[in-house]
Design a protein around this motif. Structure first.
Motif, PDB file in Angstrom:
ATOM      1  N   GLN A   9       0.792  -1.233   0.000  1.00 27.84           N
ATOM      2  CA  GLN A   9       0.000   0.000   0.000  1.00 27.84           C
ATOM      3  C   GLN A   9       0.822   1.280   0.000  1.00 27.84           C
ATOM      4  OE1 GLN A   9      -3.987  -0.248   0.354  1.00 27.84           O
ATOM      5  NE2 GLN A   9      -2.868  -1.628  -0.963  1.00 27.84           N
ATOM      6  N   TYR A  87      -0.586 -12.735  -0.433  1.00 27.42           N
ATOM      7  CA  TYR A  87       0.198 -12.067  -1.461  1.00 27.42           C
ATOM      8  C   TYR A  87       1.696 -12.078  -1.131  1.00 27.42           C
ATOM      9  CZ  TYR A  87       2.935  -8.563  -3.694  1.00 27.42           C
ATOM     10  OH  TYR A  87       3.969  -7.963  -4.333  1.00 27.42           O
ATOM     11  N   ASP A 105      -1.679  -9.623  -6.871  1.00 27.74           N
ATOM     12  CA  ASP A 105      -1.783  -8.317  -6.215  1.00 27.74           C
ATOM     13  C   ASP A 105      -2.727  -7.433  -7.035  1.00 27.74           C
ATOM     14  OD1 ASP A 105      -0.305  -7.599  -8.437  1.00 27.74           O
ATOM     15  OD2 ASP A 105       0.676  -5.983  -7.362  1.00 27.74           O
ATOM     16  N   THR A 106      -2.839  -6.185  -6.653  1.00 22.68           N
ATOM     17  CA  THR A 106      -3.801  -5.305  -7.305  1.00 22.68           C
ATOM     18  C   THR A 106      -3.440  -5.057  -8.766  1.00 22.68           C
ATOM     19  OG1 THR A 106      -4.951  -3.196  -7.110  1.00 22.68           O
ATOM     20  CG2 THR A 106      -2.607  -3.186  -6.554  1.00 22.68           C
ATOM     21  N   ARG A 109      -4.398  -8.256 -10.711  1.00 18.50           N
ATOM     22  CA  ARG A 109      -5.861  -8.342 -10.756  1.00 18.50           C
ATOM     23  C   ARG A 109      -6.425  -7.389 -11.809  1.00 18.50           C
ATOM     24  NH1 ARG A 109      -8.308  -6.727  -5.729  1.00 18.50           N
ATOM     25  NH2 ARG A 109     -10.198  -7.709  -6.546  1.00 18.50           N
ATOM     26  N   ASN A 124     -13.813  -5.204  -5.777  1.00 18.85           N
ATOM     27  CA  ASN A 124     -13.194  -4.579  -4.603  1.00 18.85           C
ATOM     28  C   ASN A 124     -12.324  -5.564  -3.818  1.00 18.85           C
ATOM     29  OD1 ASN A 124     -13.882  -1.854  -4.639  1.00 18.85           O
ATOM     30  ND2 ASN A 124     -15.930  -2.254  -3.866  1.00 18.85           N
ATOM     31  N   ALA A 125     -12.905  -6.718  -3.530  1.00 18.55           N
ATOM     32  CA  ALA A 125     -12.160  -7.744  -2.797  1.00 18.55           C
ATOM     33  C   ALA A 125     -11.827  -8.890  -3.747  1.00 18.55           C
ATOM     34  CB  ALA A 125     -12.984  -8.247  -1.617  1.00 18.55           C
ATOM     35  N   THR A 126     -10.705  -9.535  -3.513  1.00 20.77           N
ATOM     36  CA  THR A 126     -10.287 -10.654  -4.355  1.00 20.77           C
ATOM     37  C   THR A 126     -11.290 -11.794  -4.262  1.00 20.77           C
ATOM     38  OG1 THR A 126      -7.986 -10.066  -3.929  1.00 20.77           O
ATOM     39  CG2 THR A 126      -8.401 -12.237  -4.859  1.00 20.77           C
ATOM     40  N   THR A 127     -11.717 -12.293  -5.410  1.00 19.31           N
ATOM     41  CA  THR A 127     -12.726 -13.350  -5.450  1.00 19.31           C
ATOM     42  C   THR A 127     -12.090 -14.706  -5.752  1.00 19.31           C
ATOM     43  OG1 THR A 127     -13.080 -13.053  -7.821  1.00 19.31           O
ATOM     44  CG2 THR A 127     -14.423 -11.707  -6.341  1.00 19.31           C
ATOM     45  N   ARG A 131      -8.703 -16.001  -8.127  1.00 17.00           N
ATOM     46  CA  ARG A 131      -7.671 -16.951  -7.711  1.00 17.00           C
ATOM     47  C   ARG A 131      -7.600 -18.145  -8.665  1.00 17.00           C
ATOM     48  NH1 ARG A 131      -8.202 -14.717  -2.310  1.00 17.00           N
ATOM     49  NH2 ARG A 131     -10.336 -15.415  -1.992  1.00 17.00           N
ATOM     50  N   ARG A 191     -15.718   3.202  -6.099  1.00 18.91           N
ATOM     51  CA  ARG A 191     -15.241   2.688  -4.816  1.00 18.91           C
ATOM     52  C   ARG A 191     -15.223   3.826  -3.786  1.00 18.91           C
ATOM     53  NH1 ARG A 191     -12.161   0.530  -8.560  1.00 18.91           N
ATOM     54  NH2 ARG A 191      -9.970   0.226  -8.107  1.00 18.91           N
TER      55      ARG A 191
END
Length: 259
Positions: A9, A87, A105-106, A109, A124-127, A131, A191
């Motif tokens: 971040q 991650y 990672d972002t 994604r 928004n969140a990893t699904t 994966r 977001r």
DNA sequence: TATTCGTGGAC
DNA sequence: TGTCCAAGAAT
């Protein structure tokens, strides 16, 4: 591993100078483990999210104690260290040790969202679907997989960026689902932006900044000056103490933690 | 799953 | 000038 902690971040350009100083001062995990956690917090400087400094210190201590002073190569053992999630475990195992792990990672994604799914931004969140896709796309050969992990991240970080993406420089532009669809804008609500001004995070940041720059223990009144509202100020300070970022001393004194 | 947790540069 | 956000983890 140090760089991965710092890059959680926080942008690369801000991490670099701190990273160099950090490794110069503490070349090995055991070197950091011998320091107080407060010194780690101070050296962390203004990278933000200072709990990461505490966790990195904790990880170094665990490595010194349980792993003979060497960063473990095993994904599960990495994951067991404080501050290391899915991650970072995959990133260290892949980038440092050349192993085959999906590094999601972002950046990756976003590349998948565009190139494969055909949308501008990932969820928004990893699904679970993401994966699954990451596992499916990962090359079988170990060496190729680690190269793939680094390359897909770099593509997202340098070319397929969140804003002002550079499709003319993109090596997979010809097969990008999002570009072929005419680069439709993200649908749905934007977001929720993180308003920072006035939050506990801002107060915590100011309090910790005073303690980082102080040589010795700081009396309460010096901390009180950073924020007007007493209830929020007290809550923020209590939070820092609860997190182990600040150590209260008798007589209304505070300092970065020695233990 | 949704929140919390800093900071400063770009626009 | 205010908004957005940058290589996540823990709870």
């Amino acid at each position: 591993m140090v760089s991965e902690f710092m890059l959680q971040q926080t942008p690369v350009n801000r991490v670099l100078p701190v990273y160099e100083q950090w490794l110069s001062r503490w070349p090995r995990p055991a070197d950091l483990a011998e320091e107080s956690p407060g010194e780690a917090v101070r050296a962390w400087g203004r990278l933000g999210y200072p709990r990461r400094a505490l966790r990195l210190h904790g990880a170094a201590a665990a490595i010194a104690e349980r792993h003979g002073g060497d960063v473990p190569t095993d994904h599960a053992k990495l994951l067991a260290l404080p501050g290391i999630g899915e991650y970072t475990a995959a990133a260290v195992a892949s980038f440092a040790y050349g192993q085959r792990h999906p590094v999601l990672d972002t950046n990756v994604r976003r590349v998948f969202a565009r190139a494969v799914t055909g949308v501008q931004y990932p969820p928004n969140a990893t699904t679970a679907a993401e994966r699954k896709l990451a596992r499916a796309l990962l090359p079988e050969d170990e060496h190729t997989a680690s190269r793939w992990a680094a390359a897909s991240m770099e593509l997202g970080a340098l070319v397929c960026t969140a804003k002002n993406e550079s499709c003319v420089r993109c090596p997979i532009a010809a097969q990008c689902a999002w570009r072929l669809a005419g680069k439709p804008a993200h649908e749905g609500p934007p977001r929720r932006g993180q308003t920072y001004a006035g939050t506990d995070r801002q107060v915590r940041g100011r309090l910790l900044a005073v303690l980082r720059e102080a040589v010795g223990p700081v009396p309460q009144p010096a901390l009180d000056r950073v924020w007007d509202e007493p209830v929020q100020r007290a809550r923020a300070l209590d939070g820092l103490v609860a997190d182990g970022l600040v150590e209260p001393l008798p007589g209304g004194l505070y300092r970065l933690p020695l233990t």
